[in-house]
Design a protein around this motif. Structure first.
Motif, PDB file in Angstrom:
ATOM      1  N   GLU A  71       5.059 -33.298 -18.829  1.00  0.00           N
ATOM      2  CA  GLU A  71       4.847 -32.008 -19.473  1.00  0.00           C
ATOM      3  C   GLU A  71       3.673 -32.102 -20.450  1.00  0.00           C
ATOM      4  OE1 GLU A  71       6.087 -28.083 -19.607  1.00  0.00           O
ATOM      5  OE2 GLU A  71       6.962 -29.717 -18.451  1.00  0.00           O
ATOM      6  N   HIS A 118       0.446 -32.318 -18.653  1.00  0.00           N
ATOM      7  CA  HIS A 118       0.045 -31.018 -18.103  1.00  0.00           C
ATOM      8  C   HIS A 118      -0.470 -30.090 -19.185  1.00  0.00           C
ATOM      9  CE1 HIS A 118       2.398 -31.224 -14.069  1.00  0.00           C
ATOM     10  NE2 HIS A 118       1.662 -32.276 -14.291  1.00  0.00           N
ATOM     11  N   ASN A 119       0.093 -30.207 -20.370  1.00  0.00           N
ATOM     12  CA  ASN A 119      -0.392 -29.359 -21.449  1.00  0.00           C
ATOM     13  C   ASN A 119      -1.623 -29.939 -22.115  1.00  0.00           C
ATOM     14  OD1 ASN A 119       1.562 -27.428 -21.181  1.00  0.00           O
ATOM     15  ND2 ASN A 119       3.030 -28.628 -22.359  1.00  0.00           N
ATOM     16  N   GLU A 135       4.467  -8.623  -5.681  1.00  0.00           N
ATOM     17  CA  GLU A 135       4.407  -9.433  -6.896  1.00  0.00           C
ATOM     18  C   GLU A 135       2.991  -9.797  -7.274  1.00  0.00           C
ATOM     19  OE1 GLU A 135       7.177 -12.614  -6.854  1.00  0.00           O
ATOM     20  OE2 GLU A 135       8.779 -11.122  -6.881  1.00  0.00           O
ATOM     21  N   SER A 155       2.319  -8.371 -18.191  1.00  0.00           N
ATOM     22  CA  SER A 155       2.952  -9.608 -18.647  1.00  0.00           C
ATOM     23  C   SER A 155       2.145 -10.842 -18.259  1.00  0.00           C
ATOM     24  CB  SER A 155       4.361  -9.699 -18.088  1.00  0.00           C
ATOM     25  OG  SER A 155       4.315  -9.741 -16.685  1.00  0.00           O
ATOM     26  N   TYR A 159       0.658 -13.392 -20.678  1.00  0.00           N
ATOM     27  CA  TYR A 159       1.418 -14.479 -21.283  1.00  0.00           C
ATOM     28  C   TYR A 159       1.538 -15.694 -20.381  1.00  0.00           C
ATOM     29  CZ  TYR A 159       2.871 -10.799 -24.451  1.00  0.00           C
ATOM     30  OH  TYR A 159       2.889  -9.790 -25.342  1.00  0.00           O
ATOM     31  N   THR A 160       1.149 -15.543 -19.131  1.00  0.00           N
ATOM     32  CA  THR A 160       1.321 -16.704 -18.240  1.00  0.00           C
ATOM     33  C   THR A 160       0.409 -17.830 -18.688  1.00  0.00           C
ATOM     34  OG1 THR A 160      -0.272 -15.734 -16.774  1.00  0.00           O
ATOM     35  CG2 THR A 160       2.045 -15.507 -16.162  1.00  0.00           C
ATOM     36  N   LYS A 161       0.900 -19.012 -18.393  1.00  0.00           N
ATOM     37  CA  LYS A 161       0.157 -20.183 -18.824  1.00  0.00           C
ATOM     38  C   LYS A 161      -1.105 -20.297 -17.993  1.00  0.00           C
ATOM     39  CE  LYS A 161       2.848 -23.844 -19.952  1.00  0.00           C
ATOM     40  NZ  LYS A 161       3.620 -24.994 -19.525  1.00  0.00           N
ATOM     41  N   THR A 172      -9.385 -25.327 -14.859  1.00  0.00           N
ATOM     42  CA  THR A 172      -9.959 -25.789 -13.601  1.00  0.00           C
ATOM     43  C   THR A 172     -10.933 -26.931 -13.839  1.00  0.00           C
ATOM     44  OG1 THR A 172     -11.568 -24.044 -13.796  1.00  0.00           O
ATOM     45  CG2 THR A 172      -9.690 -23.636 -12.356  1.00  0.00           C
ATOM     46  N   LEU A 201       0.857 -35.767 -11.688  1.00  0.00           N
ATOM     47  CA  LEU A 201       0.640 -35.956 -13.121  1.00  0.00           C
ATOM     48  C   LEU A 201      -0.671 -35.361 -13.616  1.00  0.00           C
ATOM     49  CD1 LEU A 201       2.037 -39.520 -13.628  1.00  0.00           C
ATOM     50  CD2 LEU A 201       2.867 -37.455 -14.663  1.00  0.00           C
ATOM     51  N   LEU A 252     -17.646 -30.878 -11.551  1.00  0.00           N
ATOM     52  CA  LEU A 252     -16.208 -31.134 -11.389  1.00  0.00           C
ATOM     53  C   LEU A 252     -15.947 -32.592 -11.045  1.00  0.00           C
ATOM     54  CD1 LEU A 252     -14.822 -28.034  -9.487  1.00  0.00           C
ATOM     55  CD2 LEU A 252     -14.314 -28.782 -11.801  1.00  0.00           C
ATOM     56  N   ASN A 263       6.687 -29.462 -27.427  1.00  0.00           N
ATOM     57  CA  ASN A 263       5.715 -29.021 -26.454  1.00  0.00           C
ATOM     58  C   ASN A 263       6.327 -28.290 -25.284  1.00  0.00           C
ATOM     59  OD1 ASN A 263       3.057 -28.858 -25.935  1.00  0.00           O
ATOM     60  ND2 ASN A 263       2.738 -31.027 -26.363  1.00  0.00           N
ATOM     61  N   SER A 285       8.768 -29.014 -23.803  1.00  0.00           N
ATOM     62  CA  SER A 285       9.766 -29.918 -23.232  1.00  0.00           C
ATOM     63  C   SER A 285      10.808 -30.240 -24.296  1.00  0.00           C
ATOM     64  CB  SER A 285       9.090 -31.195 -22.775  1.00  0.00           C
ATOM     65  OG  SER A 285       8.422 -31.768 -23.869  1.00  0.00           O
ATOM     66  N   GLU A 322       7.143 -20.069 -13.189  1.00  0.00           N
ATOM     67  CA  GLU A 322       6.003 -19.522 -13.919  1.00  0.00           C
ATOM     68  C   GLU A 322       6.459 -18.539 -14.984  1.00  0.00           C
ATOM     69  OE1 GLU A 322       3.056 -17.919 -11.281  1.00  0.00           O
ATOM     70  OE2 GLU A 322       2.337 -19.956 -10.884  1.00  0.00           O
ATOM     71  N   SER A 355       7.841 -20.216 -17.916  1.00  0.00           N
ATOM     72  CA  SER A 355       6.886 -20.922 -18.772  1.00  0.00           C
ATOM     73  C   SER A 355       5.920 -19.964 -19.457  1.00  0.00           C
ATOM     74  CB  SER A 355       6.107 -21.939 -17.941  1.00  0.00           C
ATOM     75  OG  SER A 355       5.324 -21.276 -17.002  1.00  0.00           O
ATOM     76  N   ARG A 356       6.154 -18.657 -19.301  1.00  0.00           N
ATOM     77  CA  ARG A 356       5.289 -17.691 -19.988  1.00  0.00           C
ATOM     78  C   ARG A 356       5.500 -17.807 -21.490  1.00  0.00           C
ATOM     79  NH1 ARG A 356       6.486 -12.189 -17.132  1.00  0.00           N
ATOM     80  NH2 ARG A 356       7.065 -11.677 -19.260  1.00  0.00           N
ATOM     81  N   SER A 357       4.438 -17.589 -22.205  1.00  0.00           N
ATOM     82  CA  SER A 357       4.530 -17.853 -23.644  1.00  0.00           C
ATOM     83  C   SER A 357       5.482 -16.887 -24.349  1.00  0.00           C
ATOM     84  CB  SER A 357       3.153 -17.781 -24.281  1.00  0.00           C
ATOM     85  OG  SER A 357       2.582 -16.523 -24.029  1.00  0.00           O
ATOM     86  N   ASP A 358       5.655 -15.688 -23.790  1.00  0.00           N
ATOM     87  CA  ASP A 358       6.591 -14.776 -24.458  1.00  0.00           C
ATOM     88  C   ASP A 358       8.036 -15.068 -24.073  1.00  0.00           C
ATOM     89  OD1 ASP A 358       6.062 -14.020 -21.894  1.00  0.00           O
ATOM     90  OD2 ASP A 358       6.467 -11.901 -22.242  1.00  0.00           O
TER      91      ASP A 358
END
Lengths: 244, 671
Positions: free
Chosen positions: A73, A76-77, A105, A111, A114-116, A120, B16, B49, B137, B139, B621, B624-627
Motif C-alpha cells: 500500500e 503504491h501511494n 458506469e 464523484s 475523489y478517485t485516486k 503515469t 508492487l 518513461l 496511509n 492501510s 476503486e 479507495s476514493r478520498s471521500d
C-alpha cells in the motif's frame, strides 16, 4: 435405447443360426433391447475430483500477509509507483477505448474528483539519491544539478529529504498535494521536459487536447484540474523547486 | 531462468511497482542485457518513461547495470531481488521478532525506499512534527500505529545499528549493482596481473591471482566500510592522533569495527564492550539496504526448527531454536559452508561455529516446560533392547551371553555398545559421516551426564537441556553435532548444515508426494531413494504391495517426473523381453521439477489475484476514493461492503498460499 422400451409381452423368437431376435407385436426388431449399453461404463470425461483445499492461514501467516499488504500500500501511494497511461502504445493495440466503454458506469461523474489518481510517470524528484549507484545517463532525471568533477559527485540540491509514510512534516504533505497537481500539468505539457527524440514525443502531443473540441469524457477531469490550478495560483511551474 | 520463474518475477514487480516498471523489467528479462536505446525499441515506450522506469528499478536494485569502456551502459535483470519481493512480509515479521516493532518498521521502510543513506533515514524519521498523530496511509492497521511516538534520531541510530549488527541490513557498494559476471571482470581489473605474484611456477601465480580475485569479490560482497572512507580514516587518523589521541582512538574503533558485523560477532567477548563504548551513532554516509542472505539464514533456521518439532517434539524444538539463534550471527550465508569441509575430516567439523552448553543453559534458564517434555522412567525399567531392530536385538543377545561368559564388566560392554551404535547409525543414515569416536562419545551419555550432575548441582536445568541436546544429536537427521567436554574446552555443539539440508529437502519432497499421490507413493519413493536403482520385481517384494497396485503408483509418479525409468538391454537385440527396467529416484531432478512447478503455481496464484481483482475493481476503486475512506458505512452499500470483505479475504488467502509456496522454494533453492 432405454431399457424401458422393452416390450412386456414381446415373445422371444430364436432364429436358427442367427442368434437372438426380438419381436414386438409380430414385428421383428433387429436389435436387442435388453442389451445394456452402459456396461461397462465408459470412463467419464471429467471424473469426480476432490479439489484439495489448503489449510486455513495461521495467525503468523496472516500477520505476514498484512505486513506485505501494508508495505505494498505504501509503495503504491509512494512516488515510485506508476501505471501505464492510456496514451502509451505497447505491443498490439488492444481494444479501443470507445469499444470497451461502459455506458452505465463509464460516464464521467462528479464523484470522480475523489478517485485516486495514479501516476503515469514515477515522481523521482522527491527524494535524495546516491548518485554513484546510478549510471551517468540517468543523472539528468534524478538530479538535474548533479555534476562530477574528478570523481567527486556534487549535487546542487541539498535540501531534499526522504519521506517515510507516517513521518511527514505537515508542510511536506501540502507540498506533495500541490506537487501532484504540478505533475499532472507537466503531463499535459511534455515539452517542458528535456527535449527527446522527436517522434516518440509526437504520440503524446497527439493525445493532448488542445482544448478546442468539446469532449464529454474529459469534461469534469479538465474542469477539476483547472480549478485546482487556479486555486494553486499556478505557482508550481518549478516542480521540484519548492522542496526546501 | 525458466519461463515460470520469469513470469513470476514480472508479476511480482507489476504487483508492487506498477505496470511501467514491470513492462521494462519484462523486456530486460526476456532480451537479456539491453542499453536504453534498445529498451526504448523493445518496449515501445518514450525515452522519458523508460529512463524513469529504469531509475525506479535501480533504486530498488531490481536491475544491474554496467558501463563499459565505450561509455555504453547496459542493464540486466536481477532476478534474485525480484523474486525476493515476495518475501517482504516475512522480512518485516522476522525483523520485528528479532529486534522489536520499530526495527520492523525500519525494515519495511527500507524495503519501500530501496537503499538509503543513514543520514537521510534519520532525518526522515526526525522530521515529523511531534504534536500531530502519525498519518496512516489508508492501510493503517499494522504500519506505524503502535510505534512509540518518541522517535528520536538517537533511537533511529540505535535501531539501525542493531539491525546492522544482526546482519539484517548491510552496507551497499557499487558491486551490488553489477551482475556476478561483471563483478568478476571488474575484480580481474583491480587485482594485479599474474606476473606480479612472485612464485616459482606460472601455475602457482595463476592460482594466487585467482585467490586474490575471490578475496576481492568477497570483500565487495560483504562490504565493511566504503572504500574512500577507509582512506579517509587512515588520513584523518594520523591528524587526530596528533591532536587528541583519546578521541581518535574511539572514533577509529567505532568506524572500523561497527560495520564489521562478523568480526564483532565472532569475538563475542568484545561485542558487548564495543556497544557500550560507542555513542550509538552510525556514520551518516553509510548506505544501507536489506541483506537478503541473512534473512535466508533466519528462514532456514525457522524451517529447521519446524522440522525438529515435527520429528521430535515442541520443547526440544525450542531448545534447538535457541542453539540456532546463538549460531545465527556466525552464519552470514546459507551456501557458505557447502563443499568447504570434507566429510570424515575431524578438524574441518571443528572449524564450524560452535556454541557451548552453558550459553544455551543461560538463555533457557527460565523456561519451565523443559523437564516435563521427558517422561520420568526409572532407569531399571528401561530396556533399551526393545527399541532395537529385531536383527540387532538378536545379535546383542548373543553378544550379551558372550559377555556373561567373559564376565568382563563395563569396559567391553561399552565397546560393544559403541560398535553397535555406530552400526545402527550407518544403517539409519547411509550418508552419515561423523567420525566414529565422536559418535561413540555422543551416544555414550549416561556416565558423562552423571558426571556433570555431580559437578554442577546448582543448576537443575542443565541436565534437562543436555538431554534435549543429546536427543537432537542422536536423531537420524543429526540436528546437532556434539563435541564432548575436554580438559581444556567446555562441552560444545555445532550444526553441520549440508547433510541436514539434504534431509530437509527430502522431507519436503516426500511430503509433497504424499499429499499428491498418497502414502504408498511416498513409501515407494523412499524405498527407491534408499536402494538406488531397483528392478520392478524387487521393488514389489520390498514395498509389500501387489504388482498391479504398485504399477499404478509408479506410473503416476513417472508421469509426473518424480521418478525415472532406465532400460538396460541384456543383449544387443534390445528386445523388450530381454530388457531390464530399473526404477530410480533422482533427488536433484525431482527437486528441479518440483521447483519449476512451485514457480508455476505461484505465478498462477498471482494471476488469479489479478483476475479476481478485476472483478471487484469498481468497488475497490470506490472504496479507495478520498471521500469514502473513513466513512465506508455511509457511502458503501451492504453488497459492496460484503464484496470488499470477500475480496480482502480471498487476497489474503492467495498471498498466504504464495508465502507457503515460497517456503518450499526457499528449502529447495536457497538453503
Amino acid at each position: 435405447m432405454a431399457p424401458a422400451s422393452k416390450p412386456k409381452g414381446g415373445s422371444r423368437v430364436k432364429k436358427e443360426g442367427k442368434g437372438d431376435l426380438y419381436r414386438i407385436c409380430g414385428v421383428d426388431i433387429p436389435y436387442d433391447p435388453e442389451l445394456e449399453l452402459d456396461k461397462p461404463k465408459p470412463t467419464p470425461l471429467f471424473p469426480e475430483y476432490k479439489v484439495p483445499a489448503s489449510k486455513p492461514l495461521t495467525a503468523s501467516e496472516k500477520d505476514q500477509v498484512a505486513r506485505f499488504r501494508s508495505l505494498r500500500e505504501s509503495i503504491h501511494n509512494g512516488p515510485l509507483y506508476a501505471i501505464l497511461g492510456d496514451n502509451v502504445r505497447v505491443g498490439k493495440p488492444g481494444n479501443k477505448a470507445a469499444a470497451s466503454f461502459n455506458p452505465f458506469e463509464g460516464m464521467s461523474k462528479y464523484s470522480q474528483r475523489y478517485t485516486k489518481k495514479r501516476r503515469t510517470t514515477p515522481k523521482l524528484d522527491t527524494r535524495p539519491y546516491v548518485l554513484k549507484f546510478f549510471p551517468k545517463e540517468l543523472w539528468s532525471i534524478l538530479d538535474p544539478t548533479a555534476t562530477e568533477t574528478n570523481g567527486v559527485i556534487g549535487s546542487g540540491s541539498k535540501g531534499k529529504s526522504l519521506r517515510i509514510p507516517g513521518y511527514e512534516k505537515m508542510d511536506d504533505i501540502d507540498l506533495e498535494i500541490s506537487g501532484d497537481e504540478g505533475e499532472e500539468k507537466a503531463k499535459r505539457n511534455p515539452e517542458e521536459d528535456e527535449p527527446l527524440e522527436g517522434e516518440e514525443v509526437d504520440d503524446e502531443f497527439d493525445d493532448v487536447d488542445d482544448g478546442g473540441d468539446y469532449n464529454a469524457e474529459q469534461y469534469f477531469d479538465d474542469g477539476g484540474d483547472d480549478a485546482g490550478d487556479d486555486y494553486d495560483g499556478g505557482g508550481d511551474d518549478g516542480g521540484g523547486g519548492e522542496y526546501f | 531462468m525458466s519461463r515460470y520463474a520469469s513470469e513470476l518475477c514480472v508479476l511480482l514487480v507489476d504487483n508492487l511497482y506498477g505496470e511501467l516498471t514491470s513492462r521494462i523489467f519484462q523486456v530486460i528479462l526476456r532480451e537479456g542485457r539491453l542499453s536504453i536505446p534498445a529498451l526504448i525499441h523493445h518496449t515501445g515506450l518514450t525515452p522519458r518513461l523508460v529512463k524513469h522506469g529504469i531509475a525506479v528499478l535501480l533504486q530498488q536494485q531490481l536491475v544491474f547495470w554496467h558501463t563499459s569502456a565505450e561509455d555504453a551502459t547496459v542493464y540486466e535483470a536481477n532476478t534474485t531481488a525480484a523474486y525476493n519481493l515476495v518475501r517482504a512480509g516475512k522480512y518485516v515479521q522476522i525483523a520485528e521478532e528479532q529486534l522489536g516493532h520499530f526495527a520492523g518498521a525500519v525494515i519495511s521502510n527500507l524495503l519501500l525506499l530501496g537503499h538509503a543513506r543513514v543520514g537521510d533515514l534519520v532525518q526522515a524519521y526526525g522530521t515529523r512534527s511531534k504534536d500531530k498523530p502519525p498519518l496512516s496511509n489508508g492501510s493503517g492497521s499494522v504500519t506505524d500505529d503502535n510505534v512509540e511516538s518518541d522517535v528520536t534520531p538517537k533511537s533511529v541510530h540505535i535501531t539501525l545499528h542493531d539491525l546492522l549488527q544482526a546482519g539484517l541490513v548491510s552496507l551497499v557498494n557499487e558491486s551490488h549493482f553489477r551482475s556476478d559476471a561483471d563483478n568478476r571482470i571488474e575484480a580481474g581489473k583491480v587485482v594485479p596481473a599474474a606476473e606480479y605474484f612472485k612464485n616459482k611456477t606460472k601455475r602457482e601465480n595463476e592460482e594466487q591471482r585467482e585467490m586474490a580475485i575471490l578475496q576481492k569479490l568477497e570483500e565487495w560482497k560483504y562490504p565493511t566500510a566504503p572504500e574512500e572512507e577507509e582512506v579517509e580514516i587512515v588520513n584523518r587518523g594520523k591528524k587526530r592522533r596528533l591532536e587528541d589521541p583519546k578521541e581518535s582512538e574511539t572514533i577509529k574503533r567505532q568506524r572500523l569495527y561497527l560495520p564489521l558485523v562478523d568480526k564483532v560477532a565472532s569475538t563475542a567477548g568484545t561485542a558487548g564492550a564495543l556497544r557500550i563504548g560507542h555513542t550509538g551513532a552510525l556514520n551518516n554516509d553509510h548506505i544501507l539496504r536489506i541483506n537478503h542472505d541473512k534473512f535466508a539464514v533466519i528462514m532456514r533456521n525457522r524451517s529447521l526448527v519446524a522440522l525438529a518439532e515435527q520429528s521430535i517434539c515442541k520443547t526440544t524444538a525450542k531448545v534447538y531454536a535457541e542453539v540456532l539463534r546463538r549460531l545465527e550471527s556466525k552464519v552470514r550465508n546459507c551456501k557458505e559452508e557447502t563443499g568447504a569441509p570434507d566429510f570424515g575430516d575431524g578438524p574441518e567439523l571443528h572449524a564450524l561455529p560452535q556454541v557451548s552448553t552453558d550459553d544455551i543453559v543461560a538463555a533457557l534458564r527460565h523456561s519451565t516446560d523443559l523437564a516435563n517434555a521427558f517422561g520420568n522412567v526409572d532407569a531399571s525399567r528401561v530396556n533399551l533392547r526393545q527399541s532395537d531392530h529385531p536383527k540387532r536385538r538378536r545379535r546383542r543377545e548373543e553378544s550379551d551371553s558372550e559377555d556373561e561368559v567373559m564376565k568382563d564388566g563395563n569396559a567391553s560392554r561399552g565397546e560393544e555398545e559403541d560398535e553397535d551404535d555406530s552400526d545402527s547409525e550407518a544403517l539409519l543414515t547411509s550418508a552419515s559421516s561423523e567420525s566414529e569416536e565422536e559418535k561413540g562419545e555422543a551416544e555414550y551419555d549416561p556416565s558423562s551426564s552423571t558426571k556433570t550432575r555431580a559437578k554442577a548441582p546448582e543448576n537443575p536445568q542443565l541436565n534437562t537441556i543436555r538431554d534435549h541436546l543429546l536427543l537432537l544429536a542422536q536423531h537420524p537427521y543429526q540436528f546437532l553435532h556434539h563435541f564432548p567436554e575436554t580438559p581444556i574446552l567446555p562441552e560444545k555443539w555445532t550444526v553441520y548444515f549440508a547433510p541436514l539440508m539434504a534431509h530437509l529437502t527430502h522431507h519436503t519432497l516426500l511430503r509433497t508426494i504424499t499429499s499428491r499421490y498418497g502414502l504408498r507413493a511416498a513409501r515407494l519413493t523412499r524405498l527407491l531413494s534408499e536402494k538406488g536403482k531397483v528392478d520392478e520385481k524387487n521393488l514389489c517384494s520390498l514395498s509389500l504391495l501387489n504388482q498391479k497396485t504398485m504399477r499404478s503408483y509408479l506410473t503416476a509418479l513417472h508421469q509426473a517426473g518424480m521418478i525415472q525409468l532406465q532400460e538396460v538391454p541384456r543383449d544387443n537385440s534390445r528386445n523388450p523381453q530381454r530388457t531390464l527396467y530399473l526404477w530410480f529416484f533422482d533427488i536433484e531432478r525431482c527437486k528441479a521439477k518440483m521447483l519449476q512447478e512451485t514457480y508455476k503455481s505461484m505465478a498462477r496464484c498471482l494471476q488469479r489475484v489479478q483476475v479476481e481483482g478485476d472483478k471487484v475493481k469498481s468497488t475497490v476503486e470506490k472504496a479507495s476514493r478520498s471521500d469514502v475512506i473513513g466513512r465506508e458505512e455511509e457511502f458503501l452499500g451492504v453488497q459492496e461492503r460484503e464484496a470488499l470483505r470477500k475480496w480482502r479475504e480471498m487476497e489474503d488467502k492467495i498471498w498466504g498460499e504464495v508465502a507457503r509456496l515460497d517456503d518450499m522454494v526457499a528449502i529447495m533453492r536457497d538453503f
